[in-house]
Scaffold this active site. Sequence first.
Site, PDB file in Angstrom:
ATOM      1  N   SER A  95     -22.254   3.419   0.528  1.00 44.25           N
ATOM      2  CA  SER A  95     -22.125   4.091   1.826  1.00 44.25           C
ATOM      3  C   SER A  95     -23.241   5.092   2.079  1.00 44.25           C
ATOM      4  O   SER A  95     -23.452   5.522   3.212  1.00 44.25           O
ATOM      5  CB  SER A  95     -20.780   4.829   1.905  1.00 44.25           C
ATOM      6  OG  SER A  95     -20.754   5.911   0.968  1.00 44.25           O
ATOM      7  N   TYR A 119       0.852  -1.185   0.000  1.00 43.86           N
ATOM      8  CA  TYR A 119       0.000   0.000   0.000  1.00 43.86           C
ATOM      9  C   TYR A 119       0.892   1.241   0.000  1.00 43.86           C
ATOM     10  O   TYR A 119       1.524   1.559   1.003  1.00 43.86           O
ATOM     11  CB  TYR A 119      -0.910   0.037   1.227  1.00 43.86           C
ATOM     12  CG  TYR A 119      -1.976  -1.039   1.280  1.00 43.86           C
ATOM     13  CD1 TYR A 119      -2.281  -1.819   0.175  1.00 43.86           C
ATOM     14  CD2 TYR A 119      -2.692  -1.270   2.448  1.00 43.86           C
ATOM     15  CE1 TYR A 119      -3.262  -2.791   0.242  1.00 43.86           C
ATOM     16  CE2 TYR A 119      -3.681  -2.241   2.520  1.00 43.86           C
ATOM     17  CZ  TYR A 119      -3.957  -3.006   1.417  1.00 43.86           C
ATOM     18  OH  TYR A 119      -4.941  -3.980   1.483  1.00 43.86           O
ATOM     19  N   ARG A 179     -16.336   0.068  -1.547  1.00 42.10           N
ATOM     20  CA  ARG A 179     -15.470   1.231  -1.806  1.00 42.10           C
ATOM     21  C   ARG A 179     -16.242   2.546  -1.786  1.00 42.10           C
ATOM     22  O   ARG A 179     -15.976   3.458  -2.556  1.00 42.10           O
ATOM     23  CB  ARG A 179     -14.729   1.042  -3.123  1.00 42.10           C
ATOM     24  CG  ARG A 179     -13.855  -0.204  -3.105  1.00 42.10           C
ATOM     25  CD  ARG A 179     -13.400  -0.653  -4.472  1.00 42.10           C
ATOM     26  NE  ARG A 179     -12.612  -1.882  -4.330  1.00 42.10           N
ATOM     27  CZ  ARG A 179     -13.145  -3.103  -4.219  1.00 42.10           C
ATOM     28  NH1 ARG A 179     -14.442  -3.261  -4.249  1.00 42.10           N
ATOM     29  NH2 ARG A 179     -12.369  -4.156  -4.056  1.00 42.10           N
ATOM     30  N   GLY A 180     -17.219   2.610  -0.903  1.00 40.89           N
ATOM     31  CA  GLY A 180     -18.011   3.826  -0.748  1.00 40.89           C
ATOM     32  C   GLY A 180     -19.249   3.862  -1.617  1.00 40.89           C
ATOM     33  O   GLY A 180     -20.120   4.724  -1.422  1.00 40.89           O
ATOM     34  N   LEU A 192     -18.691  -1.744   2.112  1.00 40.31           N
ATOM     35  CA  LEU A 192     -19.433  -0.620   1.530  1.00 40.31           C
ATOM     36  C   LEU A 192     -19.090  -0.454   0.050  1.00 40.31           C
ATOM     37  O   LEU A 192     -19.391   0.585  -0.546  1.00 40.31           O
ATOM     38  CB  LEU A 192     -19.140   0.677   2.293  1.00 40.31           C
ATOM     39  CG  LEU A 192     -19.552   0.679   3.761  1.00 40.31           C
ATOM     40  CD1 LEU A 192     -19.206   2.015   4.414  1.00 40.31           C
ATOM     41  CD2 LEU A 192     -21.050   0.398   3.904  1.00 40.31           C
TER      42      LEU A 192
END
Length: 338
Positions: free
Chosen positions: A215, A56, A211-212, A209
């Site tokens: 959400s 990352y 990746r939003g 979620l």
Amino acid sequence: MRTQKLGATGPVTSALGLGCMGMSALYGEADRGESVATVHAALDAGVTLLDTGDFYAMGHNELLIGEALRTAPAALREQALLSVKFGALRDPDGGWAGYDGRPAAVKNFAAYSLQRLGVDHIDVYRIARVDPDVPVEETVGAIAELVEKGYVRHVGLSEVGADTLRRAAAVTPVADLQIEYSLVSRGIEDEILPTAAALGVGVTAYGVLSRGLISGHFTPDRQLAADDFRGMSPRFQGENLRRNLDLVDALRAVAEAKGVSVAQTAIAWVLAQGPRFGADIVPLVGARRRDRLAEALGALDVTLDDADLAAIEKAVPAGSAAGARYPESQLAHLDSER
């Protein structure tokens, strides 16, 4: 988190984990100070599982978590469980060059992660994607050797199919499988979840979620940064995005009827699937800010009865998402998709 930290007086557990990738990479710019504060807030709230990957932002995320642990109160630092993914190969331009699961590489990756994190052991260690050129038995065997030497506490896997999970578990106990699971990503229900449950392997669900996307905060006119993964994700493109946000609007109606947020409803749904499949499922929430973390933690207070679950199923039926969860080029690396 059902994983036990060996050497403690008992298991250190939490119902949610914190996925820290977005604090460093793939989702646009993040504020380092707010990220560290969010890790501290999660630990203070009783979240023990912190998930990262050595690739990352080429180690940035591990260094950030190391900073957060160093600056956290000692009691909170001691309760943290670190889940680390390894194996992804990067280049200086930020590109991806496959995966390396050779035993020597496993130990090399671990040595660097221990240094960046500033710890003497990693609680759950797992290859991010199975290396197609190395038998999974060899990869998990190398992790098992790290367990024997005390550098790792538990063997984990990520994004593997049922057959691979069984092969790995025949070599060494596998504590946890990390895999995408949400209302709009339910492919693991047919075989992978039942297999994990039968083998006694816990499941850490990421992407709860999507990746939003589900959400309740993502809007169709949102402008994404050039380095935001969602800019190339099929589910966030054109007509797919419009159709998927229609699903979110339907889910919003269910959430509002219960007086909770869309995100809380989606996370609570994942939590509710553990009893359904006889599996131990811990959702990872990818909060980068304390307000988003607080919202996610509110899901723990949401109880979904049969009527609620039926309403959610009607709003977001299985298989209703438009678009694949990854671009085609990345799906080829997912053993779980085979």
